[in-house]
Design an enzyme around this catalytic site. Sequence first.
Site, PDB file in Angstrom:
ATOM      1  N   LYS A 127      45.371  34.980  38.424  1.00 48.53           N
ATOM      2  CA  LYS A 127      44.734  36.277  38.200  1.00 48.53           C
ATOM      3  C   LYS A 127      43.757  36.049  37.073  1.00 48.53           C
ATOM      4  O   LYS A 127      43.923  35.111  36.300  1.00 48.53           O
ATOM      5  CB  LYS A 127      45.764  37.310  37.743  1.00 48.53           C
ATOM      6  CG  LYS A 127      46.405  38.119  38.844  1.00 48.53           C
ATOM      7  CD  LYS A 127      47.072  39.319  38.215  1.00 48.53           C
ATOM      8  CE  LYS A 127      47.921  40.075  39.208  1.00 48.53           C
ATOM      9  NZ  LYS A 127      48.687  41.127  38.545  1.00 48.53           N
ATOM     10  N   HIS A 130      42.028  38.142  30.867  1.00 45.97           N
ATOM     11  CA  HIS A 130      41.314  39.292  30.321  1.00 45.97           C
ATOM     12  C   HIS A 130      41.066  39.123  28.833  1.00 45.97           C
ATOM     13  O   HIS A 130      41.754  38.360  28.171  1.00 45.97           O
ATOM     14  CB  HIS A 130      42.124  40.563  30.563  1.00 45.97           C
ATOM     15  CG  HIS A 130      42.029  41.046  31.972  1.00 45.97           C
ATOM     16  ND1 HIS A 130      41.203  42.078  32.345  1.00 45.97           N
ATOM     17  CD2 HIS A 130      42.628  40.601  33.093  1.00 45.97           C
ATOM     18  CE1 HIS A 130      41.300  42.257  33.651  1.00 45.97           C
ATOM     19  NE2 HIS A 130      42.169  41.371  34.135  1.00 45.97           N
ATOM     20  N   HIS A 133      44.053  39.232  26.764  1.00 42.00           N
ATOM     21  CA  HIS A 133      44.842  38.014  26.564  1.00 42.00           C
ATOM     22  C   HIS A 133      44.270  37.191  25.415  1.00 42.00           C
ATOM     23  O   HIS A 133      44.996  36.542  24.688  1.00 42.00           O
ATOM     24  CB  HIS A 133      44.863  37.171  27.846  1.00 42.00           C
ATOM     25  CG  HIS A 133      45.572  37.842  28.980  1.00 42.00           C
ATOM     26  ND1 HIS A 133      44.967  38.094  30.184  1.00 42.00           N
ATOM     27  CD2 HIS A 133      46.828  38.333  29.084  1.00 42.00           C
ATOM     28  CE1 HIS A 133      45.818  38.708  30.988  1.00 42.00           C
ATOM     29  NE2 HIS A 133      46.962  38.860  30.346  1.00 42.00           N
TER      30      HIS A 133
HETATM   31  N1  ARG Z   1      51.419  38.783  31.575  1.00 41.04           N
HETATM   32  C1  ARG Z   1      51.425  40.111  31.045  1.00 41.04           C
HETATM   33  C2  ARG Z   1      50.103  40.782  31.298  1.00 41.04           C
HETATM   34  O1  ARG Z   1      49.099  40.130  31.365  1.00 41.04           O
HETATM   35  C3  ARG Z   1      51.708  40.125  29.566  1.00 41.04           C
HETATM   36  C4  ARG Z   1      53.081  39.657  29.205  1.00 41.04           C
HETATM   37  C5  ARG Z   1      53.474  40.073  27.837  1.00 41.04           C
HETATM   38  N2  ARG Z   1      54.803  39.679  27.495  1.00 41.04           N
HETATM   39  C6  ARG Z   1      55.921  40.198  27.989  1.00 41.04           C
HETATM   40  N3  ARG Z   1      57.064  39.702  27.638  1.00 41.04           N
HETATM   41  N4  ARG Z   1      55.885  41.247  28.791  1.00 41.04           N
HETATM   42  O2  ARG Z   1      50.040  41.990  31.397  1.00 41.04           O
END
Ligand code: ARG
Length: 564
Positions: A127, A130, A133
Amino acid sequence: MTVDDFRGEAARVIARHAEMEREAVDRMLTVPPKPDMGDFAFPCFTLAKKLRKAPPVIAKEIADKAVADLELLCGVQALGGYVNLSVDRTRFAEAVLHEAADAAYGCCEDGAGQTIAIDYSSPNIAKPFHVGHLRSTIIGGALVRIFEALGYEVIGINHVGDWGTQFGRQIAGLKRFGQPGDENDLMSLNRLYVKFHEVADSDPELVEEAREWFRRQETGDEEAVALWRRIRDTSLDYFKRIYDRLGVRFDSYTGESFFNDKMDTVIEEARAKGLATVSDGALIIDLSDEGIDTPALLEKADGTTLYLTRDVAAARHRHDTYGCDRIVYVVASGQSLHFRQLFTVLKLLGHAWSEDCVHVNFGLVQGMSTRKGNVIYLEELLDEARDRALAYMRGQIEKRLDLEDEETVAEAVGIAAIFFADLSKQRIKDYRFDWDLAISFEGDTGPYLMSAHARIAGILRNCGLEPDPDADLSPLVEPEAHRLVSLVARYPEVLREAARLYEPSVLANHLLELARGLHAGYTVLRVKGEEADKAQARLLLFTAVKQVLRSGLTILGIQPLERM
Ligand code: ARG
Protein backbone atom coordinates in the site's frame (compact mmCIF):
# COMPACT_ATOMS: atom_id res chain seq x y z
CA MET A 1 28.58 23.07 43.51
CA THR A 2 26.26 21.99 40.73
CA VAL A 3 23.72 23.70 38.52
CA ASP A 4 20.90 22.28 40.62
CA ASP A 5 22.27 24.00 43.72
CA PHE A 6 21.34 27.38 42.31
CA ARG A 7 17.77 26.44 41.64
CA GLY A 8 17.75 24.64 44.99
CA GLU A 9 18.71 27.82 46.77
CA ALA A 10 16.04 29.79 44.95
CA ALA A 11 13.42 27.25 46.03
CA ARG A 12 14.71 27.17 49.61
CA VAL A 13 14.80 30.94 50.03
CA ILE A 14 11.33 31.46 48.58
CA ALA A 15 9.89 28.55 50.55
CA ARG A 16 11.21 29.97 53.80
CA HIS A 17 9.92 33.50 53.27
CA ALA A 18 6.67 32.60 51.59
CA GLU A 19 6.04 29.90 54.20
CA MET A 20 5.47 27.20 51.65
CA GLU A 21 6.71 23.67 50.97
CA ARG A 22 9.98 23.67 49.10
CA GLU A 23 8.77 21.10 46.53
CA ALA A 24 5.73 23.22 45.77
CA VAL A 25 7.93 26.26 45.20
CA ASP A 26 10.28 24.26 43.04
CA ARG A 27 7.40 23.22 40.81
CA MET A 28 6.31 26.84 40.43
CA LEU A 29 9.69 28.39 39.60
CA THR A 30 9.91 29.65 36.05
CA VAL A 31 12.36 31.57 33.91
CA PRO A 32 11.83 35.33 33.49
CA PRO A 33 11.08 36.41 29.91
CA LYS A 34 14.21 38.59 29.65
CA PRO A 35 17.67 37.61 30.92
CA ASP A 36 18.28 40.96 32.62
CA MET A 37 15.22 40.35 34.79
CA GLY A 38 16.95 37.49 36.57
CA ASP A 39 17.36 33.73 36.30
CA PHE A 40 14.43 32.35 38.28
CA ALA A 41 10.98 33.79 38.79
CA PHE A 42 8.41 32.92 41.40
CA PRO A 43 4.81 33.91 40.59
CA CYS A 44 2.79 35.15 43.57
CA PHE A 45 -0.67 34.84 42.06
CA THR A 46 -1.83 31.72 43.87
CA LEU A 47 -0.53 33.08 47.17
CA ALA A 48 -2.43 36.29 46.48
CA LYS A 49 -5.71 34.41 46.53
CA LYS A 50 -4.86 32.69 49.77
CA LEU A 51 -3.49 35.75 51.54
CA ARG A 52 -6.00 38.17 50.02
CA LYS A 53 -3.30 40.63 49.03
CA ALA A 54 -2.21 41.92 45.67
CA PRO A 55 0.54 39.82 44.03
CA PRO A 56 3.02 42.76 43.74
CA VAL A 57 2.64 43.42 47.47
CA ILE A 58 3.41 39.80 48.33
CA ALA A 59 6.31 39.73 45.89
CA LYS A 60 7.82 42.78 47.54
CA GLU A 61 7.40 41.34 51.05
CA ILE A 62 9.14 38.10 50.07
CA ALA A 63 11.93 39.89 48.22
CA ASP A 64 12.59 42.23 51.17
CA LYS A 65 12.98 39.32 53.56
CA ALA A 66 14.94 37.11 51.17
CA VAL A 67 17.62 39.63 50.33
CA ALA A 68 19.65 38.92 53.49
CA ASP A 69 19.42 35.19 52.95
CA LEU A 70 21.37 34.58 49.73
CA GLU A 71 24.57 32.61 49.16
CA LEU A 72 24.87 31.36 45.57
CA LEU A 73 22.30 33.83 44.38
CA CYS A 74 23.26 37.47 44.32
CA GLY A 75 20.07 39.37 43.79
CA VAL A 76 16.36 39.28 44.46
CA GLN A 77 13.74 41.79 43.40
CA ALA A 78 10.01 42.08 43.09
CA LEU A 79 8.80 42.73 39.56
CA GLY A 80 5.06 42.91 39.06
CA GLY A 81 3.59 39.86 40.70
CA TYR A 82 6.87 37.96 40.57
CA VAL A 83 9.90 37.54 42.78
CA ASN A 84 12.91 37.40 40.47
CA LEU A 85 16.19 35.92 41.58
CA SER A 86 19.60 36.23 39.95
CA VAL A 87 22.57 33.93 40.18
CA ASP A 88 26.15 34.94 40.78
CA ARG A 89 27.13 34.75 37.14
CA THR A 90 30.72 33.65 37.52
CA ARG A 91 29.94 30.88 39.97
CA PHE A 92 26.97 29.84 37.88
CA ALA A 93 29.11 29.68 34.74
CA GLU A 94 31.66 27.59 36.62
CA ALA A 95 29.06 25.05 37.64
CA VAL A 96 27.34 24.91 34.25
CA LEU A 97 30.38 24.77 32.01
CA HIS A 98 32.04 22.23 34.22
CA GLU A 99 29.05 19.89 33.95
CA ALA A 100 28.57 20.53 30.26
CA ALA A 101 32.14 19.51 29.49
CA ASP A 102 31.03 15.90 29.90
CA ALA A 103 30.11 14.31 26.56
CA ALA A 104 27.07 12.76 28.24
CA TYR A 105 25.79 16.13 29.51
CA GLY A 106 21.99 16.07 29.62
CA CYS A 107 21.82 12.30 29.87
CA CYS A 108 20.65 10.85 33.16
CA GLU A 109 19.48 7.68 34.83
CA ASP A 110 15.86 8.68 35.48
CA GLY A 111 14.65 5.69 33.48
CA ALA A 112 17.10 3.11 34.80
CA GLY A 113 15.44 -0.29 35.08
CA GLN A 114 12.44 0.75 33.01
CA THR A 115 11.58 -0.49 29.54
CA ILE A 116 9.51 1.43 27.00
CA ALA A 117 8.27 -0.04 23.75
CA ILE A 118 7.83 2.59 21.05
CA ASP A 119 5.67 1.57 18.09
CA TYR A 120 6.52 3.90 15.21
CA SER A 121 6.74 4.27 11.45
CA SER A 122 4.63 1.11 10.91
CA PRO A 123 3.83 1.48 7.21
CA ASN A 124 1.58 -0.84 5.26
CA ILE A 125 3.13 -3.16 2.76
CA ALA A 126 1.66 -3.30 -0.73
CA LYS A 127 0.00 0.00 0.00
CA PRO A 128 1.34 3.50 -0.48
CA PHE A 129 3.57 5.09 2.15
CA HIS A 130 1.87 8.19 3.50
CA VAL A 131 3.31 11.40 4.86
CA GLY A 132 1.82 10.28 8.16
CA HIS A 133 4.18 7.32 8.20
CA LEU A 134 7.09 9.69 7.66
CA ARG A 135 5.95 11.89 10.56
CA SER A 136 5.66 8.81 12.73
CA THR A 137 9.18 7.79 11.70
CA ILE A 138 10.64 11.21 12.48
CA ILE A 139 8.80 11.83 15.77
CA GLY A 140 9.11 8.22 16.92
CA GLY A 141 12.84 8.13 16.15
CA ALA A 142 13.38 11.30 18.18
CA LEU A 143 11.39 9.87 21.10
CA VAL A 144 13.46 6.68 21.01
CA ARG A 145 16.64 8.72 21.40
CA ILE A 146 15.17 11.07 24.01
CA PHE A 147 14.14 8.19 26.25
CA GLU A 148 17.45 6.46 25.72
CA ALA A 149 19.25 9.60 26.84
CA LEU A 150 17.20 9.50 30.02
CA GLY A 151 18.37 5.99 30.79
CA TYR A 152 15.34 3.97 29.67
CA GLU A 153 15.65 0.72 27.83
CA VAL A 154 13.82 1.42 24.58
CA ILE A 155 12.44 -1.19 22.21
CA GLY A 156 11.70 0.22 18.76
CA ILE A 157 8.88 -1.68 17.13
CA ASN A 158 7.77 -1.43 13.53
CA HIS A 159 4.23 -2.80 13.49
CA VAL A 160 4.23 -3.25 9.73
CA GLY A 161 0.86 -3.70 8.07
CA ASP A 162 1.90 -6.88 6.30
CA TRP A 163 -1.42 -8.68 6.03
CA GLY A 164 -4.70 -7.76 4.44
CA THR A 165 -6.79 -7.73 1.32
CA GLN A 166 -4.33 -5.39 -0.43
CA PHE A 167 -2.04 -8.39 -0.94
CA GLY A 168 -4.72 -10.08 -3.01
CA ARG A 169 -4.80 -6.99 -5.22
CA GLN A 170 -1.03 -6.82 -5.39
CA ILE A 171 -0.73 -10.48 -6.39
CA ALA A 172 -3.56 -10.27 -8.90
CA GLY A 173 -1.87 -7.25 -10.50
CA LEU A 174 1.44 -9.07 -10.54
CA LYS A 175 -0.05 -12.17 -12.13
CA ARG A 176 -2.06 -10.35 -14.75
CA PHE A 177 0.33 -7.55 -15.80
CA GLY A 178 3.74 -8.38 -14.41
CA GLN A 179 6.93 -10.01 -15.66
CA PRO A 180 8.77 -12.74 -13.78
CA GLY A 181 10.99 -11.06 -11.19
CA ASP A 182 8.73 -8.06 -10.65
CA GLU A 183 8.00 -9.33 -7.17
CA ASN A 184 11.63 -8.52 -6.31
CA ASP A 185 11.45 -4.88 -7.22
CA LEU A 186 9.46 -2.38 -5.24
CA MET A 187 9.04 0.10 -8.06
CA SER A 188 7.55 -2.61 -10.28
CA LEU A 189 5.27 -3.68 -7.44
CA ASN A 190 4.09 -0.09 -7.00
CA ARG A 191 3.48 0.23 -10.72
CA LEU A 192 1.48 -3.02 -10.82
CA TYR A 193 -0.57 -1.97 -7.83
CA VAL A 194 -1.51 1.26 -9.56
CA LYS A 195 -2.26 -0.63 -12.75
CA PHE A 196 -4.50 -3.04 -10.84
CA HIS A 197 -6.60 -0.15 -9.59
CA GLU A 198 -6.83 1.44 -13.02
CA VAL A 199 -8.14 -1.74 -14.58
CA ALA A 200 -10.20 -3.05 -11.65
CA ASP A 201 -12.80 -0.29 -12.08
CA SER A 202 -14.00 -1.78 -15.32
CA ASP A 203 -13.00 -5.41 -14.85
CA PRO A 204 -14.97 -7.28 -12.18
CA GLU A 205 -13.07 -10.43 -13.02
CA LEU A 206 -9.80 -8.89 -11.87
CA VAL A 207 -11.45 -7.89 -8.59
CA GLU A 208 -12.61 -11.46 -8.20
CA GLU A 209 -9.06 -12.73 -8.84
CA ALA A 210 -7.76 -10.44 -6.12
CA ARG A 211 -10.31 -11.79 -3.69
CA GLU A 212 -9.36 -15.31 -4.59
CA TRP A 213 -5.64 -14.67 -4.08
CA PHE A 214 -6.20 -13.26 -0.62
CA ARG A 215 -8.47 -16.16 0.24
CA ARG A 216 -5.72 -18.54 -0.85
CA GLN A 217 -3.19 -16.59 1.19
CA GLU A 218 -5.38 -16.82 4.27
CA THR A 219 -5.92 -20.53 3.89
CA GLY A 220 -2.20 -21.19 3.56
CA ASP A 221 -2.00 -21.96 -0.17
CA GLU A 222 1.66 -22.49 -0.99
CA GLU A 223 1.98 -20.25 -4.02
CA ALA A 224 0.00 -17.41 -2.50
CA VAL A 225 1.98 -17.51 0.74
CA ALA A 226 5.30 -17.67 -1.11
CA LEU A 227 4.38 -14.63 -3.20
CA TRP A 228 3.17 -12.75 -0.14
CA ARG A 229 6.46 -13.49 1.59
CA ARG A 230 8.49 -12.30 -1.44
CA ILE A 231 6.52 -9.07 -1.64
CA ARG A 232 6.93 -8.54 2.08
CA ASP A 233 10.69 -9.10 1.89
CA THR A 234 11.09 -6.81 -1.11
CA SER A 235 9.24 -4.05 0.73
CA LEU A 236 11.09 -4.52 4.00
CA ASP A 237 14.45 -4.46 2.21
CA TYR A 238 13.46 -1.18 0.66
CA PHE A 239 12.27 0.26 3.96
CA LYS A 240 15.40 -0.82 5.76
CA ARG A 241 17.51 1.03 3.20
CA ILE A 242 15.48 4.15 3.78
CA TYR A 243 15.61 3.75 7.56
CA ASP A 244 19.39 3.57 7.32
CA ARG A 245 19.37 6.78 5.41
CA LEU A 246 17.12 8.37 8.02
CA GLY A 247 19.18 7.00 10.89
CA VAL A 248 16.34 5.12 12.60
CA ARG A 249 16.44 1.58 13.86
CA PHE A 250 13.97 -1.03 15.01
CA ASP A 251 14.41 -3.94 17.35
CA SER A 252 11.47 -5.71 15.85
CA TYR A 253 9.50 -5.85 12.64
CA THR A 254 6.79 -8.11 14.01
CA GLY A 255 3.81 -6.71 12.23
CA GLU A 256 0.24 -7.74 11.72
CA SER A 257 0.85 -11.11 10.06
CA PHE A 258 2.73 -12.32 13.12
CA PHE A 259 -0.49 -12.12 15.10
CA ASN A 260 -2.65 -14.15 12.74
CA ASP A 261 -2.44 -17.21 14.98
CA LYS A 262 -2.58 -15.24 18.23
CA MET A 263 -6.00 -13.71 17.90
CA ASP A 264 -8.08 -16.71 18.86
CA THR A 265 -6.87 -16.44 22.44
CA VAL A 266 -8.00 -12.82 22.53
CA ILE A 267 -11.41 -13.74 21.19
CA GLU A 268 -11.80 -16.70 23.57
CA GLU A 269 -10.88 -14.57 26.55
CA ALA A 270 -13.26 -11.83 25.56
CA ARG A 271 -15.97 -14.48 25.30
CA ALA A 272 -15.05 -16.13 28.60
CA LYS A 273 -15.17 -12.78 30.37
CA GLY A 274 -18.61 -12.21 28.90
CA LEU A 275 -17.40 -9.10 27.08
CA ALA A 276 -18.03 -10.20 23.52
CA THR A 277 -21.45 -9.99 21.92
CA VAL A 278 -22.68 -10.74 18.42
CA SER A 279 -24.10 -7.87 16.46
CA ASP A 280 -25.17 -8.20 12.82
CA GLY A 281 -23.10 -11.35 12.65
CA ALA A 282 -19.93 -9.59 13.84
CA LEU A 283 -18.29 -10.11 17.20
CA ILE A 284 -18.03 -6.88 19.14
CA ILE A 285 -17.30 -5.48 22.58
CA ASP A 286 -19.72 -2.81 23.64
CA LEU A 287 -17.78 0.07 25.17
CA SER A 288 -20.60 2.47 25.89
CA ASP A 289 -20.23 1.98 29.65
CA GLU A 290 -16.67 3.18 29.19
CA GLY A 291 -17.81 6.33 27.45
CA ILE A 292 -16.98 5.15 23.93
CA ASP A 293 -19.97 5.03 21.61
CA THR A 294 -18.40 2.95 18.85
CA PRO A 295 -18.11 -0.71 19.78
CA ALA A 296 -14.80 -2.50 19.34
CA LEU A 297 -14.96 -4.90 16.43
CA LEU A 298 -13.21 -8.19 17.20
CA GLU A 299 -14.33 -10.28 14.27
CA LYS A 300 -16.20 -9.38 11.13
CA ALA A 301 -19.23 -11.28 9.96
CA ASP A 302 -17.18 -13.12 7.33
CA GLY A 303 -14.74 -14.36 9.94
CA THR A 304 -11.79 -12.11 9.02
CA THR A 305 -10.34 -10.56 12.13
CA LEU A 306 -9.36 -6.99 12.35
CA TYR A 307 -6.76 -4.39 13.04
CA LEU A 308 -7.97 -4.00 16.62
CA THR A 309 -7.83 -7.70 17.46
CA ARG A 310 -4.27 -7.86 16.19
CA ASP A 311 -3.36 -4.83 18.24
CA VAL A 312 -4.75 -6.45 21.39
CA ALA A 313 -2.64 -9.53 20.70
CA ALA A 314 0.38 -7.35 19.86
CA ALA A 315 0.15 -5.32 23.07
CA ARG A 316 0.06 -8.48 25.15
CA HIS A 317 2.92 -9.97 23.19
CA ARG A 318 5.03 -6.86 23.81
CA HIS A 319 4.17 -6.84 27.44
CA ASP A 320 5.08 -10.50 27.85
CA THR A 321 8.18 -10.49 25.62
CA TYR A 322 9.85 -7.31 26.80
CA GLY A 323 8.29 -6.83 30.20
CA CYS A 324 7.73 -3.25 29.18
CA ASP A 325 6.53 -0.69 31.67
CA ARG A 326 5.04 1.47 28.96
CA ILE A 327 3.89 1.06 25.35
CA VAL A 328 3.93 4.20 23.24
CA TYR A 329 2.15 4.34 19.87
CA VAL A 330 3.30 7.11 17.56
CA VAL A 331 0.38 7.23 15.15
CA ALA A 332 -1.61 10.02 13.44
CA SER A 333 -4.52 11.66 15.28
CA GLY A 334 -6.91 10.04 12.83
CA GLN A 335 -6.54 6.82 14.82
CA SER A 336 -7.45 8.30 18.21
CA LEU A 337 -10.66 6.31 18.45
CA HIS A 338 -8.84 3.09 17.61
CA PHE A 339 -6.37 3.60 20.44
CA ARG A 340 -9.04 4.60 22.95
CA GLN A 341 -10.81 1.38 22.04
CA LEU A 342 -7.63 -0.64 22.24
CA PHE A 343 -6.63 0.62 25.67
CA THR A 344 -10.16 0.14 26.98
CA VAL A 345 -10.40 -3.42 25.66
CA LEU A 346 -7.06 -4.23 27.31
CA LYS A 347 -8.38 -2.82 30.56
CA LEU A 348 -11.61 -4.82 30.33
CA LEU A 349 -9.57 -7.94 29.67
CA GLY A 350 -8.00 -7.33 33.06
CA HIS A 351 -4.65 -5.85 32.07
CA ALA A 352 -3.93 -3.16 34.62
CA TRP A 353 -0.93 -2.09 32.56
CA SER A 354 -3.28 -0.68 29.92
CA GLU A 355 -2.95 2.48 32.04
CA ASP A 356 0.62 2.73 30.79
CA CYS A 357 -0.25 2.64 27.11
CA VAL A 358 0.01 6.01 25.41
CA HIS A 359 -1.15 7.21 22.02
CA VAL A 360 1.30 9.89 20.90
CA ASN A 361 -0.77 11.48 18.16
CA PHE A 362 0.12 14.06 15.55
CA GLY A 363 -1.47 16.26 12.91
CA LEU A 364 -1.31 16.36 9.14
CA VAL A 365 1.34 17.69 6.77
CA GLN A 366 0.50 19.52 3.60
CA GLY A 367 2.76 20.26 0.70
CA MET A 368 5.14 17.36 1.03
CA SER A 369 3.87 15.11 -1.68
CA THR A 370 6.06 14.57 -4.69
CA ARG A 371 3.10 12.90 -6.41
CA LYS A 372 -0.57 13.48 -6.05
CA GLY A 373 -2.27 13.37 -2.71
CA ASN A 374 -0.54 12.60 0.52
CA VAL A 375 1.22 9.58 -0.88
CA ILE A 376 4.96 9.94 -1.07
CA TYR A 377 7.81 8.00 -2.51
CA LEU A 378 10.34 8.19 0.22
CA GLU A 379 13.41 7.64 -1.84
CA GLU A 380 12.34 10.35 -4.27
CA LEU A 381 11.63 12.69 -1.41
CA LEU A 382 15.07 12.18 0.13
CA ASP A 383 16.79 12.52 -3.25
CA GLU A 384 14.92 15.72 -3.89
CA ALA A 385 15.95 17.02 -0.46
CA ARG A 386 19.59 16.21 -1.18
CA ASP A 387 19.52 17.81 -4.63
CA ARG A 388 17.83 20.95 -3.36
CA ALA A 389 20.35 21.20 -0.54
CA LEU A 390 23.20 20.82 -3.02
CA ALA A 391 21.77 23.52 -5.27
CA TYR A 392 21.34 25.82 -2.28
CA MET A 393 24.89 25.23 -1.11
CA ARG A 394 26.34 25.78 -4.58
CA GLY A 395 24.47 29.06 -4.69
CA GLN A 396 26.67 30.21 -1.83
CA ILE A 397 29.89 29.33 -3.62
CA GLU A 398 32.56 31.37 -1.87
CA LYS A 399 31.96 29.74 1.49
CA ARG A 400 31.89 26.19 0.19
CA LEU A 401 35.09 25.80 -1.72
CA ASP A 402 36.89 23.74 0.90
CA LEU A 403 34.15 21.19 1.23
CA GLU A 404 35.47 17.71 0.62
CA ASP A 405 32.36 15.71 0.27
CA GLU A 406 29.63 17.99 -0.91
CA GLU A 407 27.18 15.20 -1.59
CA THR A 408 27.43 13.73 1.89
CA VAL A 409 26.91 17.15 3.40
CA ALA A 410 23.96 17.78 1.08
CA GLU A 411 22.37 14.48 2.09
CA ALA A 412 22.67 15.42 5.78
CA VAL A 413 21.36 18.93 5.13
CA GLY A 414 18.37 17.59 3.18
CA ILE A 415 17.41 15.27 6.00
CA ALA A 416 17.93 17.99 8.58
CA ALA A 417 15.59 20.21 6.58
CA ILE A 418 12.80 17.63 6.53
CA PHE A 419 13.27 16.53 10.14
CA PHE A 420 13.46 19.96 11.67
CA ALA A 421 10.47 21.29 9.72
CA ASP A 422 8.54 18.53 11.43
CA LEU A 423 10.11 18.41 14.88
CA SER A 424 10.01 22.13 15.51
CA LYS A 425 6.20 22.14 15.41
CA GLN A 426 4.03 20.96 18.24
CA ARG A 427 3.19 17.50 17.01
CA ILE A 428 -0.57 17.84 17.34
CA LYS A 429 -0.61 20.78 14.92
CA ASP A 430 -1.07 20.40 11.18
CA TYR A 431 1.63 22.12 9.17
CA ARG A 432 2.50 23.06 5.64
CA PHE A 433 5.87 21.92 4.36
CA ASP A 434 7.72 24.37 2.15
CA TRP A 435 10.97 23.32 0.49
CA ASP A 436 12.56 26.75 0.34
CA LEU A 437 11.78 27.59 3.96
CA ALA A 438 13.00 24.20 5.17
CA ILE A 439 16.30 24.11 3.26
CA SER A 440 17.42 27.67 3.93
CA PHE A 441 20.49 28.12 6.13
CA GLU A 442 18.83 31.15 7.67
CA GLY A 443 15.60 31.09 9.62
CA ASP A 444 14.24 28.45 11.94
CA THR A 445 15.60 25.45 10.09
CA GLY A 446 17.63 22.31 10.59
CA PRO A 447 20.38 23.56 8.26
CA TYR A 448 20.57 26.77 10.34
CA LEU A 449 21.23 24.70 13.47
CA MET A 450 23.78 22.58 11.65
CA SER A 451 25.61 25.65 10.49
CA ALA A 452 25.63 27.08 14.02
CA HIS A 453 27.33 23.89 15.15
CA ALA A 454 29.81 23.94 12.27
CA ARG A 455 30.56 27.58 12.90
CA ILE A 456 31.57 26.95 16.52
CA ALA A 457 33.62 24.00 15.35
CA GLY A 458 35.39 26.45 13.04
CA ILE A 459 36.01 28.94 15.86
CA LEU A 460 37.51 26.24 18.05
CA ARG A 461 39.61 24.93 15.17
CA ASN A 462 40.95 28.27 14.10
CA CYS A 463 41.50 30.08 17.37
CA GLY A 464 45.03 28.75 17.78
CA LEU A 465 44.48 28.03 21.47
CA GLU A 466 44.46 24.88 23.56
CA PRO A 467 41.33 25.11 25.72
CA ASP A 468 42.09 25.23 29.43
CA PRO A 469 39.41 23.35 31.39
CA ASP A 470 40.28 25.31 34.54
CA ALA A 471 40.08 28.73 32.94
CA ASP A 472 38.84 31.58 35.11
CA LEU A 473 35.28 32.41 34.05
CA SER A 474 34.95 35.84 35.60
CA PRO A 475 35.58 37.49 32.20
CA LEU A 476 32.19 36.16 31.03
CA VAL A 477 30.39 39.38 31.96
CA GLU A 478 28.47 40.11 28.79
CA PRO A 479 24.71 39.51 28.81
CA GLU A 480 25.21 37.48 25.61
CA ALA A 481 27.54 35.14 27.48
CA HIS A 482 25.18 34.79 30.40
CA ARG A 483 22.31 34.06 28.07
CA LEU A 484 24.27 31.19 26.52
CA VAL A 485 25.31 29.84 29.92
CA SER A 486 21.65 29.85 31.03
CA LEU A 487 20.53 28.01 27.90
CA VAL A 488 23.24 25.40 28.37
CA ALA A 489 22.15 25.04 32.00
CA ARG A 490 18.58 24.28 31.03
CA TYR A 491 19.43 21.47 28.62
CA PRO A 492 18.96 18.51 31.02
CA GLU A 493 15.59 19.89 32.09
CA VAL A 494 14.57 20.37 28.47
CA LEU A 495 15.23 16.72 27.68
CA ARG A 496 13.09 15.65 30.62
CA GLU A 497 10.31 17.98 29.59
CA ALA A 498 10.41 16.68 26.00
CA ALA A 499 10.04 13.14 27.35
CA ARG A 500 7.31 14.04 29.82
CA LEU A 501 5.21 15.57 27.04
CA TYR A 502 6.36 13.16 24.28
CA GLU A 503 7.18 16.37 22.49
CA PRO A 504 10.47 16.61 20.57
CA SER A 505 9.54 20.20 19.66
CA VAL A 506 10.51 21.22 23.20
CA LEU A 507 14.06 20.14 22.42
CA ALA A 508 14.00 21.49 18.86
CA ASN A 509 12.96 24.93 20.03
CA HIS A 510 15.50 25.02 22.80
CA LEU A 511 18.25 24.34 20.28
CA LEU A 512 16.86 27.11 18.15
CA GLU A 513 17.13 29.50 21.12
CA LEU A 514 20.69 28.40 21.60
CA ALA A 515 21.57 29.00 17.95
CA ARG A 516 19.95 32.42 18.10
CA GLY A 517 21.89 33.19 21.27
CA LEU A 518 25.06 32.27 19.43
CA HIS A 519 24.15 34.40 16.51
CA ALA A 520 23.75 37.36 18.82
CA GLY A 521 26.98 36.47 20.59
CA TYR A 522 29.56 35.87 17.83
CA THR A 523 30.62 39.45 17.32
CA VAL A 524 30.62 40.34 21.02
CA LEU A 525 32.34 37.18 22.19
CA ARG A 526 35.36 37.03 19.92
CA VAL A 527 38.07 34.55 20.72
CA LYS A 528 40.79 35.19 18.19
CA GLY A 529 42.93 38.20 18.99
CA GLU A 530 41.49 38.66 22.49
CA GLU A 531 43.44 38.76 25.76
CA ALA A 532 44.26 35.27 26.94
CA ASP A 533 41.91 35.11 29.93
CA LYS A 534 38.94 36.41 27.98
CA ALA A 535 39.67 34.12 25.07
CA GLN A 536 39.96 31.08 27.32
CA ALA A 537 36.71 31.79 29.15
CA ARG A 538 34.87 32.23 25.86
CA LEU A 539 36.44 29.11 24.48
CA LEU A 540 35.00 27.08 27.33
CA LEU A 541 31.62 28.67 26.78
CA PHE A 542 31.65 27.82 23.07
CA THR A 543 32.80 24.29 23.80
CA ALA A 544 29.78 23.79 26.06
CA VAL A 545 27.36 25.28 23.55
CA LYS A 546 28.78 23.04 20.85
CA GLN A 547 28.40 20.05 23.12
CA VAL A 548 24.70 20.77 23.70
CA LEU A 549 24.07 21.37 20.00
CA ARG A 550 25.86 18.16 19.11
CA SER A 551 23.90 16.14 21.64
CA GLY A 552 20.53 17.74 20.90
CA LEU A 553 20.83 17.55 17.13
CA THR A 554 21.87 13.92 17.28
CA ILE A 555 18.82 13.17 19.40
CA LEU A 556 16.59 14.87 16.83
CA GLY A 557 18.17 12.75 14.09
CA ILE A 558 20.20 15.58 12.56
CA GLN A 559 23.92 15.17 11.93
CA PRO A 560 26.08 17.75 13.65
CA LEU A 561 28.85 18.16 11.06
CA GLU A 562 32.17 19.80 11.84
CA ARG A 563 32.28 21.55 8.46
CA MET A 564 29.63 22.47 5.96
N1 ARG B 1 -0.07 0.36 9.73
C1 ARG B 1 -0.95 1.27 10.40
C2 ARG B 1 -1.41 2.34 9.45
O1 ARG B 1 -0.72 2.68 8.54
C3 ARG B 1 -0.29 1.92 11.59
C4 ARG B 1 0.05 0.97 12.69
C5 ARG B 1 0.29 1.67 13.98
N2 ARG B 1 0.57 0.77 15.05
C6 ARG B 1 -0.31 -0.03 15.64
N3 ARG B 1 0.08 -0.84 16.57
N4 ARG B 1 -1.60 0.03 15.33
O2 ARG B 1 -2.48 2.88 9.62
